[in-house]
Each structure stands twice: as structure tokens, then as C-alpha cells.
Design a protein around this motif. Structure first.
Motif, PDB file in Angstrom:
ATOM      1  N   ASN A  99       0.838  -1.207   0.000  1.00  0.00           N
ATOM      2  CA  ASN A  99       0.000   0.000   0.000  1.00  0.00           C
ATOM      3  C   ASN A  99       0.871   1.254   0.000  1.00  0.00           C
ATOM      4  N   LYS A 100       0.403   2.281  -0.675  1.00  0.00           N
ATOM      5  CA  LYS A 100       1.117   3.557  -0.693  1.00  0.00           C
ATOM      6  C   LYS A 100       0.735   4.358   0.550  1.00  0.00           C
ATOM      7  N   VAL A 101       1.372   4.008   1.640  1.00  0.00           N
ATOM      8  CA  VAL A 101       1.039   4.621   2.925  1.00  0.00           C
ATOM      9  C   VAL A 101       1.662   6.006   3.031  1.00  0.00           C
ATOM     10  N   LYS A 102       1.108   6.799   3.958  1.00  0.00           N
ATOM     11  CA  LYS A 102       1.581   8.160   4.185  1.00  0.00           C
ATOM     12  C   LYS A 102       2.315   8.223   5.517  1.00  0.00           C
ATOM     13  N   GLU A 103       3.534   8.701   5.514  1.00  0.00           N
ATOM     14  CA  GLU A 103       4.330   8.777   6.741  1.00  0.00           C
ATOM     15  C   GLU A 103       3.800   9.892   7.645  1.00  0.00           C
ATOM     16  N   ILE A 104       3.600   9.570   8.927  1.00  0.00           N
ATOM     17  CA  ILE A 104       3.235  10.583   9.908  1.00  0.00           C
ATOM     18  C   ILE A 104       4.089  10.384  11.158  1.00  0.00           C
ATOM     19  N   THR A 105       4.116  11.389  12.022  1.00  0.00           N
ATOM     20  CA  THR A 105       4.979  11.346  13.199  1.00  0.00           C
ATOM     21  C   THR A 105       4.321  10.561  14.334  1.00  0.00           C
TER      22      THR A 105
ATOM     23  N   ALA B 166     -26.532   8.106  19.365  1.00  0.00           N
ATOM     24  CA  ALA B 166     -25.208   7.476  19.292  1.00  0.00           C
ATOM     25  C   ALA B 166     -24.895   7.028  17.867  1.00  0.00           C
ATOM     26  N   LEU B 167     -25.879   6.461  17.176  1.00  0.00           N
ATOM     27  CA  LEU B 167     -25.670   6.032  15.792  1.00  0.00           C
ATOM     28  C   LEU B 167     -25.372   7.233  14.892  1.00  0.00           C
ATOM     29  N   SER B 168     -26.105   8.324  15.101  1.00  0.00           N
ATOM     30  CA  SER B 168     -25.863   9.534  14.332  1.00  0.00           C
ATOM     31  C   SER B 168     -24.485  10.104  14.643  1.00  0.00           C
ATOM     32  N   HIS B 169     -24.111  10.065  15.911  1.00  0.00           N
ATOM     33  CA  HIS B 169     -22.798  10.551  16.345  1.00  0.00           C
ATOM     34  C   HIS B 169     -21.674   9.745  15.694  1.00  0.00           C
ATOM     35  N   MET B 170     -21.796   8.423  15.683  1.00  0.00           N
ATOM     36  CA  MET B 170     -20.746   7.591  15.108  1.00  0.00           C
ATOM     37  C   MET B 170     -20.682   7.734  13.586  1.00  0.00           C
ATOM     38  N   LYS B 171     -21.808   8.000  12.958  1.00  0.00           N
ATOM     39  CA  LYS B 171     -21.792   8.290  11.522  1.00  0.00           C
ATOM     40  C   LYS B 171     -20.980   9.563  11.280  1.00  0.00           C
ATOM     41  N   PHE B 172     -21.199  10.565  12.117  1.00  0.00           N
ATOM     42  CA  PHE B 172     -20.453  11.815  12.003  1.00  0.00           C
ATOM     43  C   PHE B 172     -18.960  11.587  12.236  1.00  0.00           C
ATOM     44  N   VAL B 173     -18.632  10.807  13.267  1.00  0.00           N
ATOM     45  CA  VAL B 173     -17.225  10.508  13.565  1.00  0.00           C
ATOM     46  C   VAL B 173     -16.576   9.779  12.393  1.00  0.00           C
ATOM     47  N   SER B 174     -17.287   8.825  11.820  1.00  0.00           N
ATOM     48  CA  SER B 174     -16.768   8.075  10.674  1.00  0.00           C
ATOM     49  C   SER B 174     -16.492   8.998   9.494  1.00  0.00           C
ATOM     50  N   GLU B 175     -17.458   9.861   9.195  1.00  0.00           N
ATOM     51  CA  GLU B 175     -17.301  10.783   8.073  1.00  0.00           C
ATOM     52  C   GLU B 175     -16.176  11.784   8.334  1.00  0.00           C
ATOM     53  N   LEU B 176     -15.975  12.122   9.578  1.00  0.00           N
ATOM     54  CA  LEU B 176     -14.950  13.089   9.953  1.00  0.00           C
ATOM     55  C   LEU B 176     -13.544  12.508   9.871  1.00  0.00           C
ATOM     56  N   LEU B 177     -13.376  11.262  10.376  1.00  0.00           N
ATOM     57  CA  LEU B 177     -12.035  10.711  10.542  1.00  0.00           C
ATOM     58  C   LEU B 177     -11.628   9.647   9.524  1.00  0.00           C
ATOM     59  N   TYR B 178     -12.563   8.847   9.058  1.00  0.00           N
ATOM     60  CA  TYR B 178     -12.187   7.709   8.227  1.00  0.00           C
ATOM     61  C   TYR B 178     -11.478   8.098   6.921  1.00  0.00           C
ATOM     62  N   PRO B 179     -11.901   9.168   6.220  1.00  0.00           N
ATOM     63  CA  PRO B 179     -11.168   9.528   4.999  1.00  0.00           C
ATOM     64  C   PRO B 179      -9.689   9.816   5.259  1.00  0.00           C
ATOM     65  N   GLY B 180      -9.399  10.481   6.382  1.00  0.00           N
ATOM     66  CA  GLY B 180      -8.007  10.755   6.728  1.00  0.00           C
ATOM     67  C   GLY B 180      -7.233   9.500   7.054  1.00  0.00           C
ATOM     68  N   TRP B 181      -7.872   8.582   7.801  1.00  0.00           N
ATOM     69  CA  TRP B 181      -7.232   7.305   8.112  1.00  0.00           C
ATOM     70  C   TRP B 181      -6.902   6.552   6.821  1.00  0.00           C
ATOM     71  N   LYS B 182      -7.872   6.493   5.892  1.00  0.00           N
ATOM     72  CA  LYS B 182      -7.668   5.760   4.643  1.00  0.00           C
ATOM     73  C   LYS B 182      -6.511   6.352   3.841  1.00  0.00           C
ATOM     74  N   ASP B 183      -6.394   7.661   3.865  1.00  0.00           N
ATOM     75  CA  ASP B 183      -5.304   8.324   3.156  1.00  0.00           C
ATOM     76  C   ASP B 183      -3.952   7.914   3.743  1.00  0.00           C
ATOM     77  N   ILE B 184      -3.889   7.863   5.068  1.00  0.00           N
ATOM     78  CA  ILE B 184      -2.644   7.449   5.737  1.00  0.00           C
ATOM     79  C   ILE B 184      -2.299   6.006   5.402  1.00  0.00           C
ATOM     80  N   TYR B 185      -3.301   5.141   5.390  1.00  0.00           N
ATOM     81  CA  TYR B 185      -3.078   3.720   5.167  1.00  0.00           C
ATOM     82  C   TYR B 185      -3.020   3.334   3.687  1.00  0.00           C
ATOM     83  N   GLY B 186      -3.280   4.266   2.800  1.00  0.00           N
ATOM     84  CA  GLY B 186      -3.259   3.968   1.374  1.00  0.00           C
ATOM     85  C   GLY B 186      -4.394   3.065   0.945  1.00  0.00           C
ATOM     86  N   ILE B 187      -5.566   3.227   1.595  1.00  0.00           N
ATOM     87  CA  ILE B 187      -6.742   2.418   1.278  1.00  0.00           C
ATOM     88  C   ILE B 187      -7.692   3.250   0.406  1.00  0.00           C
TER      89      ILE B 187
END
Length: 200
Positions: free
Chosen positions: A144-150, A178-199
Motif C-alpha cells: 500500500n502507498k502509505v503516508k508517513e506521519i509522526t 449514538a448512531l448519528s454521532h458515530m456516523k459523524f465521527v466516521s465521516e470526519l475521521l475515516y477519509p483521513g485514516w484511509k489516506d494514511i493507510y493507502g486504502i
């Protein structure tokens, strides 16, 4: 005729849970618990040897569930090439897990100051950080083309995610909230995680 200790024990568990949830570990009073049960404090010690023993009894199932979830996740991450911690099922999983162990989590997150569990969330953050890095290395080795972070950035990500998940408990959200909150958390953080992991 001897008293039914099963009934007494059930009353102790009910009132000690109420006591810890209301006052927290530090300010919880064994005298108040015993008075509500209708026994002496000495009688209370015949059922539980200490305040710490009482608190552990109330959070044990939650701790065991976390350990099992961690063990299962680690095994799946190592063995399953299709493992994806960023699909919608994870958001739903967290909500279901939290509501299944709600009282235990409330005690650990909001009522444990002064106990040996007061660093519960920080311990989870450290573990999350370690496993995030391990997953990163697995994907990197797979091409995977991962992104280096500190290291600090890894820590910030683990802290943000863990804290946001547990906002469900801190703010006493209902299940739909809670379901609405976790949907928001997913939309907020998951794209950044995927970018780091090259997914993709």
C-alpha cells in the motif's frame, strides 16, 4: 431461620452500583451502601472484601469484553487480508458494544477517579496507537502507498478517535443519537485514516 444471602447480595450489587454511579469511586461510601441494604458495614465485608473489590465486580464483564474484542481484532488484522476497520459496520459495532456494556463503561470512564482503573481510557488510547501503527506496517509491507506521519500524530489520532467514541457515554446519548454521532465521527475521521493507510 437464616437470611437469604442471595437476596442480600443482589441488593448490595444494586445499591453499590447506584453509589458508584452517583458519587464516583473516591466519594462512594460503604456506610451509605450498607444503610440502604439494611446491614452493617461489617456485614457488607462478608460479601465484598473492599471498595476496590466492589468496583471490580461491577466492571469485570466490561473489561473482559474489551480484552476479547482486542484479541479478536488483532487476530483478524493479522490473518484476514480483507480486514477493513473503516466500513460502516464498525460504527454500528461500537454503538452496540457500548450499549451492551453501558454501566460498566460509565463507571470506568466517568466514575473511576481514585481507583486502579482511573487511567482506563488512556490505556486504551496507548493500545489503539500501537495497533494503528502495526496495521500501518502490515499494509506497508503489502505494498500500500502509505503516508508517513509522526509519533505525535499517531497519538493525536488515537486520542481523538477513542475520545470521540466515548462521548456517547459521557453525554448519555440515546441509541439513535449514538448512531448519528458515530456516523459523524466516521465521516470526519475515516477519509483521513484511509489516506494514511493507502486504502481506496
Amino acid at each position: 431461620m437464616p437470611k437469604d444471602k442471595t437476596v442480600t447480595n443482589a441488593k448490595i450489587i444494586q445499591f453499590m452500583k447506584e453509589e458508584f454511579l452517583t458519587y464516583g469511586y473516591e466519594k462512594a461510601s460503604l456506610n451509605r451502601i450498607s444503610a440502604k441494604v439494611g446491614i452493617t458495614t461489617a456485614g457488607l465485608y462478608k460479601h465484598f472484601k473492599s471498595k476496590e473489590d466492589m468496583f471490580y465486580y461491577l466492571v469485570k464483564d466490561t473489561l473482559d469484553a474489551f480484552h476479547e474484542m482486542v484479541r479478536s481484532g488483532e487476530a483478524q488484522m493479522e490473518a484476514d487480508a480483507s480486514y477493513n476497520p473503516f466500513d460502516d459496520d464498525w460504527a454500528v459495532f461500537w454503538v452496540e458494544f457500548i450499549f451492551e456494556h453501558y454501566d460498566g463503561l460509565k463507571l470506568l470512564l466517568c466514575c473511576s477517579d481514585g481507583s486502579i482503573y482511573e487511567d482506563f481510557e488512556e490505556t486504551l488510547i496507548r493500545h489503539e496507537e500501537k495497533e494503528d501503527k502495526r496495521y500501518y506496517e502490515i499494509l506497508k509491507a503489502s505494498g500500500n502507498k502509505v503516508k508517513e506521519i509522526t509519533d505525535m500524530q499517531w497519538h493525536m489520532l488515537a486520542t481523538a478517535y477513542t475520545h470521540l467514541v466515548f462521548e456517547i457515554v459521557r453525554h448519555d446519548m440515546k441509541r439513535d443519537e449514538a448512531l448519528s454521532h458515530m456516523k459523524f465521527v466516521s465521516e470526519l475521521l475515516y477519509p483521513g485514516w484511509k489516506d494514511i493507510y493507502g486504502i481506496k
